[in-house]
Design a protein around this motif. Structure first.
Motif, PDB file in Angstrom:
ATOM      1  N   ALA A   1       6.837   0.643  16.604  1.00 59.95           N
ATOM      2  CA  ALA A   1       6.386  -0.095  15.420  1.00 59.95           C
ATOM      3  C   ALA A   1       4.955  -0.596  15.521  1.00 59.95           C
ATOM      4  O   ALA A   1       4.216  -0.565  14.536  1.00 59.95           O
ATOM      5  CB  ALA A   1       7.323  -1.267  15.157  1.00 59.95           C
ATOM      6  N   VAL A   2       4.540  -1.059  16.692  1.00 57.04           N
ATOM      7  CA  VAL A   2       3.208  -1.669  16.829  1.00 57.04           C
ATOM      8  C   VAL A   2       2.089  -0.700  16.436  1.00 57.04           C
ATOM      9  O   VAL A   2       1.193  -1.071  15.675  1.00 57.04           O
ATOM     10  CB  VAL A   2       3.017  -2.249  18.244  1.00 57.04           C
ATOM     11  N   PRO A   3       2.068   0.556  16.909  1.00 53.14           N
ATOM     12  CA  PRO A   3       0.987   1.462  16.486  1.00 53.14           C
ATOM     13  C   PRO A   3       0.948   1.696  14.979  1.00 53.14           C
ATOM     14  O   PRO A   3      -0.112   1.899  14.409  1.00 53.14           O
ATOM     15  CB  PRO A   3       1.292   2.765  17.227  1.00 53.14           C
ATOM     16  N   LYS A   4       2.103   1.657  14.325  1.00 52.49           N
ATOM     17  CA  LYS A   4       2.127   1.852  12.875  1.00 52.49           C
ATOM     18  C   LYS A   4       1.425   0.709  12.143  1.00 52.49           C
ATOM     19  O   LYS A   4       0.818   0.905  11.101  1.00 52.49           O
ATOM     20  CB  LYS A   4       3.564   1.957  12.381  1.00 52.49           C
ATOM     21  N   PHE A   5       1.541  -0.500  12.671  1.00 53.30           N
ATOM     22  CA  PHE A   5       0.957  -1.668  12.022  1.00 53.30           C
ATOM     23  C   PHE A   5      -0.489  -1.922  12.422  1.00 53.30           C
ATOM     24  O   PHE A   5      -1.167  -2.710  11.785  1.00 53.30           O
ATOM     25  CB  PHE A   5       1.797  -2.915  12.313  1.00 53.30           C
ATOM     26  N   MET A   6      -0.976  -1.260  13.458  1.00 49.86           N
ATOM     27  CA  MET A   6      -2.340  -1.513  13.938  1.00 49.86           C
ATOM     28  C   MET A   6      -3.397  -1.153  12.888  1.00 49.86           C
ATOM     29  O   MET A   6      -4.370  -1.836  12.739  1.00 49.86           O
ATOM     30  CB  MET A   6      -2.602  -0.741  15.238  1.00 49.86           C
ATOM     31  N   GLY A   7      -3.211  -0.046  12.182  1.00 56.89           N
ATOM     32  CA  GLY A   7      -4.203   0.381  11.211  1.00 56.89           C
ATOM     33  C   GLY A   7      -4.016  -0.201   9.824  1.00 56.89           C
ATOM     34  O   GLY A   7      -4.785   0.110   8.925  1.00 56.89           O
ATOM     35  N   MET A   8      -3.042  -1.054   9.640  1.00 61.47           N
ATOM     36  CA  MET A   8      -2.767  -1.579   8.303  1.00 61.47           C
ATOM     37  C   MET A   8      -3.897  -2.447   7.769  1.00 61.47           C
ATOM     38  O   MET A   8      -4.189  -2.416   6.581  1.00 61.47           O
ATOM     39  CB  MET A   8      -1.447  -2.341   8.284  1.00 61.47           C
ATOM     40  N   ARG A   9      -4.557  -3.213   8.635  1.00 59.45           N
ATOM     41  CA  ARG A   9      -5.637  -4.086   8.173  1.00 59.45           C
ATOM     42  C   ARG A   9      -6.805  -3.249   7.660  1.00 59.45           C
ATOM     43  O   ARG A   9      -7.344  -3.511   6.585  1.00 59.45           O
ATOM     44  CB  ARG A   9      -6.083  -5.014   9.296  1.00 59.45           C
ATOM     45  N   ASP A  10      -7.194  -2.224   8.422  1.00 58.41           N
ATOM     46  CA  ASP A  10      -8.281  -1.362   7.973  1.00 58.41           C
ATOM     47  C   ASP A  10      -7.902  -0.621   6.697  1.00 58.41           C
ATOM     48  O   ASP A  10      -8.718  -0.484   5.790  1.00 58.41           O
ATOM     49  CB  ASP A  10      -8.659  -0.365   9.064  1.00 58.41           C
ATOM     50  N   ASN A  11      -6.667  -0.157   6.611  1.00 58.69           N
ATOM     51  CA  ASN A  11      -6.224   0.529   5.397  1.00 58.69           C
ATOM     52  C   ASN A  11      -6.231  -0.408   4.195  1.00 58.69           C
ATOM     53  O   ASN A  11      -6.567   0.004   3.084  1.00 58.69           O
ATOM     54  CB  ASN A  11      -4.830   1.125   5.593  1.00 58.69           C
ATOM     55  N   ALA A  12      -5.867  -1.655   4.395  1.00 57.82           N
ATOM     56  CA  ALA A  12      -5.890  -2.629   3.303  1.00 57.82           C
ATOM     57  C   ALA A  12      -7.325  -2.877   2.836  1.00 57.82           C
ATOM     58  O   ALA A  12      -7.592  -2.984   1.635  1.00 57.82           O
ATOM     59  CB  ALA A  12      -5.242  -3.934   3.737  1.00 57.82           C
ATOM     60  N   LYS A  13      -8.260  -2.963   3.777  1.00 54.07           N
ATOM     61  CA  LYS A  13      -9.667  -3.161   3.412  1.00 54.07           C
ATOM     62  C   LYS A  13     -10.209  -1.950   2.654  1.00 54.07           C
ATOM     63  O   LYS A  13     -10.941  -2.095   1.676  1.00 54.07           O
ATOM     64  CB  LYS A  13     -10.505  -3.415   4.658  1.00 54.07           C
ATOM     65  N   ILE A  14      -9.848  -0.760   3.108  1.00 53.77           N
ATOM     66  CA  ILE A  14     -10.294   0.461   2.430  1.00 53.77           C
ATOM     67  C   ILE A  14      -9.727   0.519   1.016  1.00 53.77           C
ATOM     68  O   ILE A  14     -10.425   0.826   0.057  1.00 53.77           O
ATOM     69  CB  ILE A  14      -9.895   1.711   3.252  1.00 53.77           C
ATOM     70  N   THR A  15      -8.454   0.201   0.873  1.00 51.39           N
ATOM     71  CA  THR A  15      -7.821   0.203  -0.453  1.00 51.39           C
ATOM     72  C   THR A  15      -8.472  -0.823  -1.370  1.00 51.39           C
ATOM     73  O   THR A  15      -8.722  -0.549  -2.551  1.00 51.39           O
ATOM     74  CB  THR A  15      -6.312  -0.079  -0.313  1.00 51.39           C
ATOM     75  N   SER A  16      -8.788  -1.993  -0.837  1.00 50.01           N
ATOM     76  CA  SER A  16      -9.469  -3.018  -1.621  1.00 50.01           C
ATOM     77  C   SER A  16     -10.847  -2.541  -2.066  1.00 50.01           C
ATOM     78  O   SER A  16     -11.253  -2.749  -3.212  1.00 50.01           O
ATOM     79  CB  SER A  16      -9.590  -4.296  -0.790  1.00 50.01           C
ATOM     80  N   GLU A  17     -11.556  -1.889  -1.176  1.00 53.74           N
ATOM     81  CA  GLU A  17     -12.891  -1.388  -1.504  1.00 53.74           C
ATOM     82  C   GLU A  17     -12.827  -0.292  -2.563  1.00 53.74           C
ATOM     83  O   GLU A  17     -13.632  -0.269  -3.501  1.00 53.74           O
ATOM     84  CB  GLU A  17     -13.553  -0.864  -0.235  1.00 53.74           C
ATOM     85  N   LEU A  18     -11.865   0.613  -2.444  1.00 55.48           N
ATOM     86  CA  LEU A  18     -11.702   1.662  -3.453  1.00 55.48           C
ATOM     87  C   LEU A  18     -11.312   1.068  -4.803  1.00 55.48           C
ATOM     88  O   LEU A  18     -11.762   1.543  -5.848  1.00 55.48           O
ATOM     89  CB  LEU A  18     -10.658   2.681  -2.990  1.00 55.48           C
ATOM     90  N   SER A  19     -10.515   0.021  -4.794  1.00 53.01           N
ATOM     91  CA  SER A  19     -10.132  -0.661  -6.025  1.00 53.01           C
ATOM     92  C   SER A  19     -11.342  -1.315  -6.690  1.00 53.01           C
ATOM     93  O   SER A  19     -11.513  -1.234  -7.910  1.00 53.01           O
ATOM     94  CB  SER A  19      -9.056  -1.698  -5.721  1.00 53.01           C
ATOM     95  N   THR A  20     -12.180  -1.954  -5.894  1.00 53.18           N
ATOM     96  CA  THR A  20     -13.397  -2.567  -6.430  1.00 53.18           C
ATOM     97  C   THR A  20     -14.319  -1.504  -7.009  1.00 53.18           C
ATOM     98  O   THR A  20     -14.900  -1.690  -8.088  1.00 53.18           O
ATOM     99  CB  THR A  20     -14.124  -3.376  -5.340  1.00 53.18           C
ATOM    100  N   ALA A  21     -14.448  -0.375  -6.309  1.00 55.41           N
ATOM    101  CA  ALA A  21     -15.290   0.709  -6.812  1.00 55.41           C
ATOM    102  C   ALA A  21     -14.754   1.235  -8.140  1.00 55.41           C
ATOM    103  O   ALA A  21     -15.525   1.529  -9.058  1.00 55.41           O
ATOM    104  CB  ALA A  21     -15.363   1.830  -5.783  1.00 55.41           C
ATOM    105  N   ALA A  22     -13.442   1.334  -8.260  1.00 55.87           N
ATOM    106  CA  ALA A  22     -12.848   1.776  -9.521  1.00 55.87           C
ATOM    107  C   ALA A  22     -13.127   0.759 -10.627  1.00 55.87           C
ATOM    108  O   ALA A  22     -13.379   1.138 -11.779  1.00 55.87           O
ATOM    109  CB  ALA A  22     -11.348   1.987  -9.352  1.00 55.87           C
ATOM    110  N   SER A  23     -13.123  -0.528 -10.286  1.00 57.12           N
ATOM    111  CA  SER A  23     -13.440  -1.571 -11.272  1.00 57.12           C
ATOM    112  C   SER A  23     -14.885  -1.466 -11.734  1.00 57.12           C
ATOM    113  O   SER A  23     -15.179  -1.638 -12.919  1.00 57.12           O
ATOM    114  CB  SER A  23     -13.193  -2.955 -10.677  1.00 57.12           C
ATOM    115  N   VAL A  24     -15.792  -1.194 -10.798  1.00 57.08           N
ATOM    116  CA  VAL A  24     -17.207  -1.024 -11.162  1.00 57.08           C
ATOM    117  C   VAL A  24     -17.359   0.157 -12.113  1.00 57.08           C
ATOM    118  O   VAL A  24     -18.013   0.057 -13.157  1.00 57.08           O
ATOM    119  CB  VAL A  24     -18.080  -0.841  -9.902  1.00 57.08           C
TER     120      VAL A  24
END
Length: 158
Positions: free
Chosen positions: A25-48
């Motif tokens: 389980a731990v390796p699966k959750f390690m990249g979640m923070r970076d993935n959340a930041k990337i998703t947030s950034e893509l969402s902001t770009a879509a808003s722009v």
């Protein structure tokens, strides 16, 4: 006589089981923070891009006076491209380069280039560049670009 405790074998088995689950389980959750930041950034770009498209849509529909963004004057050729119908000014200053398009559009790393382009870093929030570059996913090596002639807000992969 009733048994009230676990045996040593049962306890060792439970500890091993918890260890195996943790190792999976731990390796699966390690990249979640970076993935959340990337998703947030893509969402902001879509808003722009949506805000830019909304300004262009208003320009197409209304041949006269209309409002676009927060404080963009479509009649002012220094703020709005009256030929192509896209905003030239996305922000009110160098320290607030996207505040006329986004409600919380302050990012001091964005700059307006003399050629009508805005450029800003992708993933300035600590997302490390992956060992394999994934097209369409922002990382520290990439940047965002806005072309005020075409109205295109896109990710430039480096």
């Amino acid at each position: 006589m009733s048994r009230r405790a676990f045996t040593l074998i049962e306890l060792i088995f439970v500890i091993i089981l918890i260890g195996v689950l943790g190792a999976v389980a731990v390796p699966k959750f390690m990249g979640m923070r970076d993935n959340a930041k990337i998703t947030s950034e893509l969402s902001t770009a879509a808003s722009v891009q949506t805000a830019i498209d909304a300004c262009h849509g208003e320009w197409v529909i209304n041949e006269g006076t209309f409002t676009c963004g927060a404080g963009i004057d479509p009649a002012d050729p220094s703020q709005f491209d009256t030929v192509n119908g896209y905003p030239l000014l996305l922000g009110s200053s160098d320290t607030s380069p996207l505040d006329r398009i986004l409600k919380n559009g302050k990012n001091v790393k964005w700059i307006k280039k003399a050629d009508g382009f805005y450029r800003g870093p992708a993933s300035n929030n600590g997302v490390k560049a992956p060992s394999v570059d994934i097209p369409g996913k922002p990382d520290a090596n990439d940047y965002w670009e806005y072309n005020s002639t075409t109205g295109l807000f896109r990710l430039i992969d480096n």
